[in-house]
Design a protein around this motif. Structure first.
Motif, short mmCIF file in Angstrom:
data_model
loop_
_atom_site.label_atom_id
_atom_site.label_comp_id
_atom_site.label_asym_id
_atom_site.label_seq_id
_atom_site.Cartn_x
_atom_site.Cartn_y
_atom_site.Cartn_z
N GLY A 49 59.32 64.01 25.00
CA GLY A 49 60.38 63.21 24.38
C GLY A 49 61.55 62.82 25.25
N HIS A 50 61.60 63.30 26.49
CA HIS A 50 62.78 62.99 27.30
C HIS A 50 62.97 61.49 27.50
N GLY A 52 62.11 59.03 25.52
CA GLY A 52 62.63 58.42 24.30
C GLY A 52 64.10 58.72 24.11
N PHE A 53 64.49 59.97 24.37
CA PHE A 53 65.89 60.34 24.23
C PHE A 53 66.76 59.52 25.18
N LEU A 55 66.02 56.65 26.54
CA LEU A 55 66.02 55.25 26.09
C LEU A 55 67.05 55.05 24.99
N GLY A 56 67.08 55.95 24.02
CA GLY A 56 68.06 55.84 22.94
C GLY A 56 69.48 55.83 23.48
N MET A 77 52.04 62.77 27.84
CA MET A 77 52.00 63.01 26.41
C MET A 77 52.52 61.82 25.62
N SER A 78 53.23 60.92 26.30
CA SER A 78 53.89 59.81 25.60
C SER A 78 53.74 58.50 26.37
N GLY A 80 52.64 55.75 25.55
CA GLY A 80 53.05 54.58 24.78
C GLY A 80 54.54 54.31 24.86
N MET A 81 55.31 55.34 25.21
CA MET A 81 56.75 55.15 25.35
C MET A 81 57.07 54.13 26.44
N THR A 83 55.67 51.37 27.00
CA THR A 83 55.66 50.01 26.46
C THR A 83 56.93 49.75 25.63
N THR A 84 57.39 50.77 24.93
CA THR A 84 58.64 50.60 24.16
C THR A 84 59.81 50.37 25.10
N GLU A 87 59.58 46.90 26.55
CA GLU A 87 59.94 45.85 25.59
C GLU A 87 61.44 45.78 25.39
N GLN A 88 62.09 46.94 25.27
CA GLN A 88 63.54 46.95 25.09
C GLN A 88 64.25 46.52 26.37
#
Lengths: 200, 169
Positions: A49-50, A52-53, A55-56, A77-78, A80-81, A83-84, A87-88
């Motif tokens: 999750g690092h 994603g965190f 990115l937020g 593990m992530s 797909g992150m 691509t997010t 995109e952002q």
């Protein structure tokens, strides 16, 4: 390959006023940083999750650079992150990857296909506009000014030596002196985010 | 829109009324109309994810940076995201509203969809408060969820029990 502490020391002069999420490099970064209230050494809230965190954070604070030191076990593990993030496309997001090819905190077992994954290519394929890979500290050191000068998102994969921990988790040295909530509270105070704004 | 269903306009109004800045979401087949409304709303930024656990870590970072995220996923994805919910929301004291499509839920008869069977036991296992929203008359519960999330610094779930005949009209 390079030592994690050496890679972080090479980055340090280019930090400026960036927010740093040191990920699994946290235990080394806390010894190097001169602005701990802009750091988010969280340990390992939940694997994968690092990115994603960070990115937020980058989306919430678009006028300040956010620098992440991710790991290959986390990003596998992530995937797909990627691509997010692409995109952002936050221009303030600097995504470094510490690739030691193993799960170091569980004793050093190899990650899947450890020696053959090209993480910079994965990032490019996911849509990052820039990605590089370094396995020598000198090359990384020379590239850093350009990496940090240009807008993000950028992905930089670093081959690092595995620094394996075999002691039971309860017997390991506790390097983080602040709780996760204290770390976030310190950042918010530093950024001037009102308590009611952050916790409405 | 009749009170017998939950209209996307009502949900959007709750989002804007409560100051949501970012919708972190993974779409399901029932929310397309809501997607078009959210996309057209200038105060919202949509952050699409490919796995629901990602929504937890992204929302945690958004909240740490002073934004006000909301998570929009389906109950199947909620169950997928257990460890991220534990680590990135609960252990970080993130008061966020998770709007969760309640796939398989029915007020009549017996559901045969295990996505629904395990939803409420899952939420209870994590000690989360939750509210069921079935139609426009229930919409004020969404604001209650926002207030409770802020007060407790914990995720609060809004279960949307209207998914099979609502948003896709």
């Amino acid at each position: 390959m390079m030592r994690i502490a050496d890679a972080l020391a090479a980055f340090k002069p280019y930090r400026g006023d960036a927010i740093v999420v040191p990920g699994r490099g946290g235990k080394f970064w806390v010894e190097l940083t001169q602005d701990p209230h802009l750091d988010l050494p969280l340990g390992d809230p939940a694997m994968g999750g690092h990115a994603g965190f960070a990115l937020g954070l980058a989306l919430a604070q678009p006028n300040r650079k956010v620098v992440l030191f991710d790991s290959e076990g986390d990003i596998l593990m992530s995937l797909g992150m990627l691509t997010t993030i692409a995109e952002q496309a936050p221009a303030n997001f600097y995504h470094f990857l510490l690739d030691n090819e193993v799960y170091a905190t569980t004793g050093g077992q190899p990650v899947p296909n450890a020696k053959n994954v090209k993480y910079d290519k994965l990032a490019l394929a996911a849509g990052y506009p820039r990605a590089q890979a370094f396995d020598k500290l000198d090359d990384f050191d020379r590239a850093l000014p350009q990496v940090m000068e240009k807008p993000g998102p950028v992905f930089v994969a670093l081959k690092v030596y595995p620094e394996i921990e075999n002691a039971p988790i309860g017997q390991r040295r506790r390097w983080n002196t602040r709780s996760r909530t204290q770390v976030v509270a310190d950042l918010q105070q530093k950024l001037g985010i009102a308590a009611d704004e952050a916790t409405r | 829109m009749s009170e017998a269903s939950l209209s996307p306009e009502t949900v959007l109004a709750e989002m804007t009324k409560n100051g949501v800045s970012h919708i972190v979401w993974l779409p399901d087949s029932e929310t397309n109309w809501l997607y078009l409304l959210m996309k057209a709303e200038p105060s919202l930024t949509l952050v699409g994810v490919s796995r629901e656990g990602h929504a937890c870590s992204i929302a945690s970072g958004l909240a740490a940076g002073g934004a006000r995220p909301m998570i929009l996923i389906q109950n199947t994805g909620l169950q997928e995201s257990g460890d991220s919910l534990r680590g990135w929301l609960l252990s970080m004291n993130v008061g966020v509203v998770m709007m969760v499509g309640y796939r398989g839920w029915t007020r009549h008869g017996v559901t045969t969809d295990t996505a629904a069977t395990y939803t409420e036991p899952f939420i209870n296992a994590y000690g989360l408060q939750y509210y069921l929203v079935e139609n426009d008359a229930d919409a004020p519960r969404i604001s209650v969820a926002f207030k409770e999330a802020a007060k407790t610094n914990k995720p609060v779930v809004v279960l949307v029990g209207d998914e099979f005949h609502g948003f896709n009209r």
